[in-house]
Motif scaffolding. Sequence first.
Motif, PDB file in Angstrom:
ATOM      1  N   THR A 248       0.845  -1.188   0.000  1.00  0.00           N
ATOM      2  CA  THR A 248       0.000   0.000   0.000  1.00  0.00           C
ATOM      3  C   THR A 248       0.881   1.239   0.000  1.00  0.00           C
ATOM      4  O   THR A 248       1.610   1.488   0.958  1.00  0.00           O
ATOM      5  CB  THR A 248      -0.909  -0.004   1.246  1.00  0.00           C
ATOM      6  OG1 THR A 248      -1.636  -1.232   1.258  1.00  0.00           O
ATOM      7  CG2 THR A 248      -1.875   1.163   1.218  1.00  0.00           C
ATOM      8  N   ALA A 249       0.831   2.002  -1.066  1.00  0.00           N
ATOM      9  CA  ALA A 249       1.657   3.207  -1.149  1.00  0.00           C
ATOM     10  C   ALA A 249       1.199   4.216  -0.097  1.00  0.00           C
ATOM     11  O   ALA A 249       0.031   4.232   0.280  1.00  0.00           O
ATOM     12  CB  ALA A 249       1.536   3.809  -2.543  1.00  0.00           C
TER      13      ALA A 249
ATOM     14  N   GLY B  15     -12.896  -1.046   1.665  1.00  0.00           N
ATOM     15  CA  GLY B  15     -12.114  -2.163   1.153  1.00  0.00           C
ATOM     16  C   GLY B  15     -11.205  -2.706   2.239  1.00  0.00           C
ATOM     17  O   GLY B  15     -11.406  -2.451   3.428  1.00  0.00           O
ATOM     18  N   PRO B  16     -10.168  -3.432   1.825  1.00  0.00           N
ATOM     19  CA  PRO B  16      -9.236  -4.040   2.792  1.00  0.00           C
ATOM     20  C   PRO B  16      -8.212  -3.042   3.329  1.00  0.00           C
ATOM     21  O   PRO B  16      -7.242  -3.445   3.959  1.00  0.00           O
ATOM     22  CB  PRO B  16      -8.567  -5.130   1.957  1.00  0.00           C
ATOM     23  CG  PRO B  16      -8.656  -4.655   0.544  1.00  0.00           C
ATOM     24  CD  PRO B  16      -9.918  -3.872   0.436  1.00  0.00           C
ATOM     25  N   GLY B  17      -8.400  -1.770   3.111  1.00  0.00           N
ATOM     26  CA  GLY B  17      -7.484  -0.727   3.556  1.00  0.00           C
ATOM     27  C   GLY B  17      -6.855  -0.083   2.347  1.00  0.00           C
ATOM     28  O   GLY B  17      -6.682  -0.753   1.329  1.00  0.00           O
ATOM     29  N   PRO B  18      -6.556   1.211   2.395  1.00  0.00           N
ATOM     30  CA  PRO B  18      -6.715   2.117   3.537  1.00  0.00           C
ATOM     31  C   PRO B  18      -8.175   2.295   3.945  1.00  0.00           C
ATOM     32  O   PRO B  18      -9.080   2.069   3.153  1.00  0.00           O
ATOM     33  CB  PRO B  18      -6.127   3.439   3.025  1.00  0.00           C
ATOM     34  CG  PRO B  18      -6.168   3.351   1.538  1.00  0.00           C
ATOM     35  CD  PRO B  18      -6.020   1.905   1.217  1.00  0.00           C
ATOM     36  N   SER B  19      -8.348   2.694   5.203  1.00  0.00           N
ATOM     37  CA  SER B  19      -9.678   2.887   5.774  1.00  0.00           C
ATOM     38  C   SER B  19      -9.958   4.385   5.876  1.00  0.00           C
ATOM     39  O   SER B  19      -9.056   5.202   5.694  1.00  0.00           O
ATOM     40  CB  SER B  19      -9.717   2.239   7.159  1.00  0.00           C
ATOM     41  OG  SER B  19      -8.804   2.893   8.019  1.00  0.00           O
ATOM     42  N   PRO B 203      -1.927   5.623   5.089  1.00  0.00           N
ATOM     43  CA  PRO B 203      -0.840   4.646   4.997  1.00  0.00           C
ATOM     44  C   PRO B 203       0.525   5.321   4.977  1.00  0.00           C
ATOM     45  O   PRO B 203       0.657   6.452   4.506  1.00  0.00           O
ATOM     46  CB  PRO B 203      -1.103   3.931   3.670  1.00  0.00           C
ATOM     47  CG  PRO B 203      -2.015   4.805   2.891  1.00  0.00           C
ATOM     48  CD  PRO B 203      -2.750   5.669   3.862  1.00  0.00           C
ATOM     49  N   GLY B 204       1.536   4.629   5.482  1.00  0.00           N
ATOM     50  CA  GLY B 204       2.892   5.170   5.450  1.00  0.00           C
ATOM     51  C   GLY B 204       3.709   4.813   6.674  1.00  0.00           C
ATOM     52  O   GLY B 204       4.910   5.044   6.699  1.00  0.00           O
TER      53      GLY B 204
END
Lengths: 388, 388
Positions: A248-249, B15-19, B203-204
């Motif tokens: 996931t970027a 979805g399965p993420g990101p949320s 994300p990150g």
Amino acid sequence: MMLSEFHPPHRLLLGPGPSPVEDRVLRAMIAPVLGHLDPVFLSCMNDVQHLLRYVFETQNRVTFPVSGTGSAGMEAALVNLLEPDEDVIIGIHGFFGERMYEMATRLGARPIRVEAEWGRPLDERQIRAALERSRARIVCVVHAETSTGVWQPLEPIARLVAEREGILIVDAVTSLGGHPVGVDRLGIGVCYSGSQKALSCPPGLAPITFSEAALEKVRRRKTPVPSWYLDVSLIERYWGSERSYHHTAPINMNYALREALRIVAEEGLESRWQRHERNARALWAGLEAMGLQLFVPREYRLWTLTTIRVPEGADDARVRARLLDEFNIEIGGGLGPLRGKIWRVGLMGAGSTRRNVLLFLSALESALRREGIRCGSGIAAALDVYEA
Amino acid sequence: MMLSEFHPPHRLLLGPGPSPVEDRVLRAMIAPVLGHLDPVFLSCMNDVQHLLRYVFETQNRVTFPVSGTGSAGMEAALVNLLEPDEDVIIGIHGFFGERMYEMATRLGARPIRVEAEWGRPLDERQIRAALERSRARIVCVVHAETSTGVWQPLEPIARLVAEREGILIVDAVTSLGGHPVGVDRLGIGVCYSGSQKALSCPPGLAPITFSEAALEKVRRRKTPVPSWYLDVSLIERYWGSERSYHHTAPINMNYALREALRIVAEEGLESRWQRHERNARALWAGLEAMGLQLFVPREYRLWTLTTIRVPEGADDARVRARLLDEFNIEIGGGLGPLRGKIWRVGLMGAGSTRRNVLLFLSALESALRREGIRCGSGIAAALDVYEA
């Protein structure tokens, strides 16, 4: 323990990075989060790649931001290109050359040190000698040594590597966007940078680009790339036309990078380099007029980062603390053997302005005066540069 | 080519993420950038570590966010704990178990597969057998298989590993903050997650925690950790009391994580788990009332991620595209062998709400009707759960 909101002060970031970030970049970062396979995000990725090719001065297909900070870019370059027991020449004239050496060692390669005194550039004749006495095909150099402020001329080294059909790996963490890098012009094999220096984006991404020759070397590896996370063959399937899921970027960081790169493109690379040069020259003139000694000879100084010898009678940490506490200005101290001996002053990206040069010279004059050092003003000398 | 500003649409991320990310988290992210050694940033790091210990349910000193996404957390766990030629047991019942296997292989370890059908949990008796027939001290399991929606019971496995004085590595990417993980209670050796799932941060970053036993194993390594970037012995000197520079942390991402974790602490872990459970149960009831088949038996379903068999006569990609285009709702498709066969619906963090359950059930009913499938409404059944 319940924690309250976090309200950091507005620092003027004149250290070795992170650099000041424009408001429009921060605003871009809080656009709504998208999924990493959302077609709208895929178009954002295309834009980022397009803009990165512009700043790297390359047509390389495989050009993208590594999902990590600058050192992740360094590791991505080495982990893909180096194989165990492979000779590799590493130019070392500062902290970040040492870091490359350390990474190459951990990867089981056989790094060959080509050294220069910290504060001086590498001598290409030593690299030639190392190439002649080894089987190394890969040469690694730091274009902008963030620990010393040295700008390393790349042309002579690039020629040597090209003659041998080798691969040149260039650390452009503190130069990309502030100095010409010229990936295609110099035939660089892998070049990486960080988002938080002359590109003026928050830290968290490491732009990188691979030439076809570099990718060919990766494809011919005898051993798998030990890092799954940084394996360019996997990542390029996400950033390339396949768009197959890898990891996931960092979505919002990519929004920020896109906007930061848009600012670079609007200004134009040449204008941006000139701005960095002009402000650096004004800073140098001001500092020298104050009687301070710069650490690097003029012809090898970075425009993005200036290093100053801590003057006799001044306390390194106290001066930096005073700049931070009284002026909200961050500068950097020395790393490793230069700890306590130099200051590192960055004029990077949005931070490279006349306003910041004059403010910093005044603030430093004030801080030194509090140390009992009356060094005179650097303002007039700096203004002379601007008016020349 | 000059690019215009980027204005992504407001997707509802189911979805399965990101949320979904709350506005206050995004706002926190655009606080002024600080240097990574600024004393004010160091206090932010302390807060993040304090809050991460709370969500991991641990007292582990070495608890911090890896500067990368969830897979960087996985790689950080394995690259530090595994040595070449070391036996390691890897539970594989989905895509992310396979990823662990792949990483362990690249690191030169000798991974031993313990498998279960995708959509079912691992059987601890097989892990016992693998422990008995090998010299493995390390067991890796995925607590929440994001590819299948399976919740893996950890207690029996943790007991087995403890009996052997082994080290349990747990992937909690899709469970942390949505399900109890209980790092100290279960004696987990290394546990990692991602910021962008039930913690509802962009994300990150990849939160990770190491027990003292795990750190002791790292200290006794015969070979250096091949990754410099992910070497916990180096990173802990930055995140620990030494504060010595390692790499530039993603400053603004850490601001965001701090705020996202503050939201978790305000709600309280127990309430948060209950919320995730209640909304998941309502979703399941609604889907089953619509005649849809869930992929995982009830007792092994994740609360954070529900998997649905794509019904006969429906086109997977078309339904997802319709949800995205007509309702701005993102859900995930299947990965690997489940491609085209299941949908993955996440109710994670800020996304786990009654409003989203009802909206999704209605939108799915609409999308299926367009496929010619009249499956009836799931709303009443979902409401029954809320009113029970």
